[in-house]
Design a protein around this motif. Structure first.
Motif, PDB file in Angstrom:
ATOM      1  N   ARG A 103     -27.565   5.090   3.155  1.00 17.06           N
ATOM      2  CA  ARG A 103     -26.256   4.855   3.753  1.00 17.06           C
ATOM      3  C   ARG A 103     -25.873   6.040   4.635  1.00 17.06           C
ATOM      4  O   ARG A 103     -26.491   7.098   4.562  1.00 17.06           O
ATOM      5  CB  ARG A 103     -25.211   4.647   2.653  1.00 17.06           C
ATOM      6  N   GLY A 161     -23.695   0.676   5.417  1.00 17.19           N
ATOM      7  CA  GLY A 161     -24.052   0.443   4.028  1.00 17.19           C
ATOM      8  C   GLY A 161     -25.528   0.173   3.815  1.00 17.19           C
ATOM      9  O   GLY A 161     -25.982   0.051   2.679  1.00 17.19           O
ATOM     10  N   ASN A 219     -24.910  -0.945   0.372  1.00 18.59           N
ATOM     11  CA  ASN A 219     -23.810  -0.318  -0.372  1.00 18.59           C
ATOM     12  C   ASN A 219     -24.148  -0.012  -1.826  1.00 18.59           C
ATOM     13  O   ASN A 219     -23.318  -0.175  -2.721  1.00 18.59           O
ATOM     14  CB  ASN A 219     -22.558  -1.204  -0.310  1.00 18.59           C
TER      15      ASN A 219
END
Length: 365
Positions: free
Chosen positions: A194, A177, A188
């Motif tokens: 990511r 993330g 995230n």
């Protein structure tokens, strides 16, 4: 740095008080001499570390917390044995820092983890497992990375899962993330990079095969012209009486090139800038001899600049190496590699050429 060194020393000393069957110190030291010539003005002859195997020292341990369920950890640091310096001054355990649990359900791990397709760490599915020279030896003895694309590093804030093996098949999944935990506290969301990856392997006696797909989800908040690199990689190995045969291939789109062009004025996409579309192929053999192993490898890549397919690069590679076993933990090695870059005719630049010759010794403990 002093605080980092004292921390690592204290952790190492603590192992002396632990059950030797559960916690151990391990490592590898590789030192040798290397010569590099490239027709872009690069020329060197020097003592080098980590030419065949990366220098490292680490701690690892396990504990069975229930019947058939084990918790374990790996904390691994990279360093330069020719100078004693840390490989990464910003991290104590730059190579790996993972905690995992495994049992009949498979294996689940968290922390700083190497990408499946990299040659790094306990979760690595590629590297030396699918190519005789792994990603590379020395500065420029080409392994499979020289003819492939994508990132080959490690992931912060990562989670990885390995399924139980059924009828020879094993599945893998990986997610981060926030790839670089030292650069941002974001995770995230669209403000950070990511990463997603999935793999499926199959093993049946001397045959091993694996397919890996991965995708970078590049941060897009406030950005323009964002690329999301995709690679699909596959490999097959087969054990024979003559040695282990290797073949791997990759398709890549909007990805960073794996190794920089020898002449950037011939092809201006690099590992840190520009994106490429194309494919790569690599094949080799690791053959046993009475005193060790002989390695050989050839590769080819066809790459086009993403957004401008008139700019092209074709790369041809060849490598030869020898490993002489001195004991179970120590071996000497020698290797030589050559690769040639051919640029589009409209670039007006002569072919790039690279020669690397190395020799050295590796000890593991």
């Amino acid at each position: 740095m002093k605080k980092t060194l004292w921390t690592f020393a204290a952790l190492s000393a603590a192992v002396a008080g632990a059950n030797a069957a559960q916690v151990s110190v391990y490592g590898t030291i590789d030192l040798g001499i290397g010569y590099l010539y490239q027709n872009n003005g690069t020329k060197s002859f020097k003592i080098s570390d980590s030419q065949q195997t990366m220098d490292r020292i680490g701690l690892r341990g396990t504990e069975e917390i229930a019947d058939g369920i084990t918790v374990g950890f790996i904390l691994e640091n990279g360093f330069h044995s020719d100078s004693g310096k840390f490989a990464d001054s910003t991290r104590l355990f730059n190579r790996e820092a993972t905690l995992y649990v495994q049992g009949k359900f498979g294996k689940l791990g968290f922390g700083r983890i190497g990408e499946f397709r990299s040659g790094n760490g306990s979760w690595c599915l590629y590297g030396a497992a699918i190519a005789p020279f792994s990603t590379a030896w020395g500065d420029a003895i080409p392994g499979h990375r020289a003819v492939m694309a994508g990132s080959w590093g490690r992931l912060d804030n990562a989670v990885a899962y390995k399924t139980p093996t059924v009828a020879g098949f094993t599945g893998y999944m990986q997610y981060s993330g926030g790839i670089d935990g030292t650069a941002t506290t974001e995770e995230n969301n669209t403000k950070t990079n990511r990463y997603y990856s999935a793999a499926l392997s199959y093993r049946n006696g001397p045959l091993y095969a694996i397919v890996i797909g991965d995708k970078y989800d590049t941060k897009s908040f406030g950005e323009t012209n964002v690329k999301d690199p995709i690679t699909v990689s596959g490999a097959v190995t087969y054990e024979t009486s003559l040695g282990k045969l290797f073949f791997d291939a990759q398709y890549f789109k909007e990805a960073r090139i794996g190794r920089n062009p020898i002449k950037v004025d011939g092809f201006d996409c690099k590992t840190t800038s520009g994106y490429v579309d194309g494919f790569g192929l690599n094949a080799g053999i690791k053959a046993p001899v009475p005193t060790g192993f002989v390695y050989s490898n050839i590769g080819f890549m066809s790459a086009k600049k993403n957004g401008d397919h008139d700019k092209t690069l074709k790369r041809y590679t060849i490598a030869l190496g020898y490993q002489h076993m001195l004991s179970k933990r120590t071996f000497a090695y020698a290797g030589a590699g050559y690769y040639q870059d051919v640029y589009a005719s409209n670039a007006g630049v002569s072919d790039g050429k690279s020669v690397n010759v190395i020799t050295g010794i590796v000890h593991s403990f």
